[in-house]
Design a protein around this motif. Structure first.
Motif, PDB file in Angstrom:
ATOM      1  N   GLY A 160     -27.435  25.023  58.656  1.00  0.00           N
ATOM      2  CA  GLY A 160     -28.401  25.232  57.580  1.00  0.00           C
ATOM      3  C   GLY A 160     -29.036  23.908  57.200  1.00  0.00           C
ATOM      4  N   GLU A 161     -30.284  23.984  56.706  1.00  0.00           N
ATOM      5  CA  GLU A 161     -30.908  22.753  56.193  1.00  0.00           C
ATOM      6  C   GLU A 161     -30.556  22.563  54.727  1.00  0.00           C
ATOM      7  N   THR A 162     -30.187  23.683  54.076  1.00  0.00           N
ATOM      8  CA  THR A 162     -29.847  23.643  52.651  1.00  0.00           C
ATOM      9  C   THR A 162     -28.613  24.509  52.436  1.00  0.00           C
TER      10      THR A 162
ATOM     11  N   LEU B  94     -25.534  29.798  53.249  1.00  0.00           N
ATOM     12  CA  LEU B  94     -24.993  31.021  52.650  1.00  0.00           C
ATOM     13  C   LEU B  94     -25.676  32.249  53.241  1.00  0.00           C
ATOM     14  N   TYR B  95     -26.969  32.138  53.479  1.00  0.00           N
ATOM     15  CA  TYR B  95     -27.725  33.244  54.084  1.00  0.00           C
ATOM     16  C   TYR B  95     -27.151  33.574  55.473  1.00  0.00           C
ATOM     17  N   LEU B  96     -26.911  32.526  56.261  1.00  0.00           N
ATOM     18  CA  LEU B  96     -26.370  32.727  57.617  1.00  0.00           C
ATOM     19  C   LEU B  96     -25.009  33.423  57.545  1.00  0.00           C
ATOM     20  N   ALA B  97     -24.165  32.940  56.643  1.00  0.00           N
ATOM     21  CA  ALA B  97     -22.809  33.492  56.547  1.00  0.00           C
ATOM     22  C   ALA B  97     -22.840  34.941  56.074  1.00  0.00           C
ATOM     23  N   GLU B  98     -23.694  35.245  55.111  1.00  0.00           N
ATOM     24  CA  GLU B  98     -23.772  36.624  54.600  1.00  0.00           C
ATOM     25  C   GLU B  98     -24.202  37.578  55.695  1.00  0.00           C
ATOM     26  N   LYS B  99     -25.212  37.183  56.442  1.00  0.00           N
ATOM     27  CA  LYS B  99     -25.747  38.060  57.499  1.00  0.00           C
ATOM     28  C   LYS B  99     -24.755  38.251  58.634  1.00  0.00           C
ATOM     29  N   LEU B 100     -23.950  37.208  58.899  1.00  0.00           N
ATOM     30  CA  LEU B 100     -23.042  37.289  60.059  1.00  0.00           C
ATOM     31  C   LEU B 100     -21.657  37.832  59.695  1.00  0.00           C
TER      32      LEU B 100
END
Ligand SMILES: Cc1cc2nc3c(=O)[nH]c(=O)nc-3n(C[C@H](O)[C@H](O)[C@H](O)COP(=O)(O)O)c2cc1C
Length: 265
Positions: free
Chosen positions: A63-65, A70-76
């Motif tokens: 992530g850049e931020t 958190l977005y990546l982790a939620e989706k995966l």
């Protein structure tokens, strides 16, 4: 198997050339090129799972931020295929995120704390060797609840073409990997284990044979990751596995745990 780092949006990566050889290693400036999360979930993950049904699959998140991580982790999280997340806060080849994140103790702590609140799988943190205090970063990650720390990533480096009188890599700088970095990465792993003996630790950097994997285990690591060596010799993993069982038999060790960290006591 740790999959290539995935980011929220597709990334084309850095300008080529993006790899070059060096003495005892290579320099890469891939720049986290990847298809982005949507395509990763729709195409890469199912293809990987289908062709490697027995593999324990770990997703490396870039992530850049904080919000992007958190977005990546939620989706995966719901994928079922992913058994752990490895937070890549140590890439030297990107302008945002990467090692800029990982050299900052406060940012690292906050990231791990927030990730632990939402992740349904263990959270590993891959720390950078490019800080004066890798033990400090590992300590805040452990305090924030990291399930394991991976030590370490590539070391910033460059090469110059003396005929063109220009840097070889399109990005000028890249990350040095392979046997050249083994002694430096081993030292960091050893120091982290000495400071945090209870923290599960993964050795990464320069393993090209079983003997180096054993050194990481003696320094306190429970596992090792192998990257560059597989480009040169794809059968490195099998060789390391065989060496480990031969070594354990010769030394009279019945499990990795019996000799893990022996050199650090
Ligand atoms: C071509 C190449 C691409 C890499 N891409 C990533 C990546 O996407 N995410 C990451 O965390 N590390 C990446 N790395 C770093 C490796 O995972 C590893 O930390 C480093 O190369 C040291 O291990 P090694 O000497 O066994 O290669 C990459 C390394 C190379 C050589």
């Amino acid at each position: 198997v740790i999959l290539k780092s995935v980011s929220k949006n597709p990334r084309p990566g850095n300008v080529p050339p993006r790899c070059c050889e060096t003495d005892s290693g290579m320099i890469n400036s891939i720049g986290l090129a990847n298809v982005g999360l949507d395509k990763f979930i729709a195409e890469k993950l199912p293809a990987f799972a289908a062709s490697n049904p027995d593999a324990v699959c770990i997703a490396s998140l870039a992530g850049e931020t904080l919000d992007e991580f958190l977005y990546l982790a939620e989706k995966l999280s719901g994928s079922g295929t992913i058994k752990a997340f490895e937070l890549n806060i140590s890439c030297p080849n990107v302008a945002k995120g990467g090692m800029h994140f990982g050299a900052d103790c406060n940012a690292s702590r906050q990231l791990v704390e927030e990730m632990k609140k939402i992740s349904s799988v263990p959270v590993w943190v891959k720390v950078t060797p490019s800080t004066t205090d890798p033990v400090g970063v590992a300590t805040v990650c452990a305090e924030a609840g990291a399930d394991a720390v991976v030590a370490t990533n590539t070391i910033p480096a460059m090469k110059i073409d003396i005929t063109r009188c220009r840097p070889v890599l399109g990005n000028t700088f890249g990350g040095l990997s392979g046997p050249a970095i083994f002694p430096a990465s081993l030292r960091i792993a050893y120091m982290i284990h000495r400071a945090l003996p209870e923290l599960p630790l993964v050795g990464c950097g320069g393993v090209d044979c079983g003997e180096k994997a054993v050194q990481y285990i003696l320094a306190g690591c429970s596992a090792v990751e192998i990257g560059t060596a597989t480009f040169r010799r794809p059968d490195t993993l099998a060789e390391v596995k065989q060496f480990l069982s031969d070594y354990m038999e010769k030394m009279g060790f019945n499990s990795i745990e019996e000799f893990r960290g022996l050199a650090a006591r």
